[in-house]
Scaffold this motif. Structure first.
Motif, PDB file in Angstrom:
ATOM      1  N   ILE A  71      -3.669 -12.308   8.342  1.00 26.40           N
ATOM      2  CA  ILE A  71      -4.662 -12.627   7.482  1.00 26.40           C
ATOM      3  C   ILE A  71      -5.457 -11.551   7.103  1.00 26.40           C
ATOM      4  O   ILE A  71      -5.686 -11.096   5.517  1.00 26.40           O
ATOM      5  N   VAL A  72      -5.694 -10.569   7.825  1.00 31.53           N
ATOM      6  CA  VAL A  72      -6.361  -9.273   7.433  1.00 31.53           C
ATOM      7  C   VAL A  72      -5.442  -8.370   6.596  1.00 31.53           C
ATOM      8  O   VAL A  72      -5.871  -7.856   5.630  1.00 31.53           O
ATOM      9  N   GLY A 116      -5.134  -9.802   3.065  1.00 31.40           N
ATOM     10  CA  GLY A 116      -6.647  -9.720   2.465  1.00 31.40           C
ATOM     11  C   GLY A 116      -6.687  -8.291   1.845  1.00 31.40           C
ATOM     12  O   GLY A 116      -7.176  -8.022   0.878  1.00 31.40           O
ATOM     13  N   LEU A 164      -4.361  -8.249  -1.065  1.00 34.95           N
ATOM     14  CA  LEU A 164      -4.873  -8.861  -2.348  1.00 34.95           C
ATOM     15  C   LEU A 164      -6.164  -8.061  -2.832  1.00 34.95           C
ATOM     16  O   LEU A 164      -6.292  -8.344  -4.034  1.00 34.95           O
ATOM     17  N   ARG A 165      -6.586  -7.109  -2.272  1.00 39.88           N
ATOM     18  CA  ARG A 165      -7.377  -6.361  -3.017  1.00 39.88           C
ATOM     19  C   ARG A 165      -6.788  -5.227  -4.012  1.00 39.88           C
ATOM     20  O   ARG A 165      -7.562  -5.066  -5.028  1.00 39.88           O
ATOM     21  N   SER A 182     -11.082 -22.893  -2.892  1.00 40.47           N
ATOM     22  CA  SER A 182     -11.161 -22.723  -1.560  1.00 40.47           C
ATOM     23  C   SER A 182     -11.698 -23.785  -0.893  1.00 40.47           C
ATOM     24  O   SER A 182     -11.277 -23.869   0.433  1.00 40.47           O
TER      25      SER A 182
END
Length: 112
Positions: free
Chosen positions: A38-39, A42, A45-46, A85
């Motif tokens: 997940i990290v 993330g 995605l940035r 979400s």
């Protein structure tokens, strides 16, 4: 030297080494790997979203739109994120976290 044998119990998800008191909880390792995934997702995605603000002058010239209108394009990503979400926990509970992450990465890849 004797090799140690492994017993795997399916009910508790714990690996027990015979002749040793070491216990490794599969769920704990699974949770750590899921957290790392997940990290990393993330972090990836940035990168496609961050440079958009640097391209605003080019978008305004090419599309003949105001800076405000181009800024709304950037906000649209956050609005869609906010709308979808609330549904993600239900989907991940039904289909599993791995499947949900895989489908989301496929959708993002197609979208980018």
């Amino acid at each position: 030297m004797r090799r140690k044998q492994i017993d795997e119990t399916q009910d508790s998800g714990v690996i027990v080494w015979r002749g040793s008191s070491n216990k490794i909880d599969k769920r704990f390792i699974y949770s750590i790997l899921l957290f790392i995934a997940i990290v990393l997702i993330g972090a990836t995605l940035r990168s496609p979203i961050s440079p958009v603000r640097l391209l605003v002058p080019f978008f305004t010239e090419e599309l003949n739109r105001s800076t405000t209108m181009v800024g709304f394009m950037n906000i649209l990503l956050l609005v869609v994120f906010g709308l979808f979400s609330p549904f993600i926990p239900k989907i991940s509970k039904k289909y599993g976290m791995e499947f949900t992450l895989m489908i989301s990465m496929i959708v993002l890849t197609v979208g980018i």
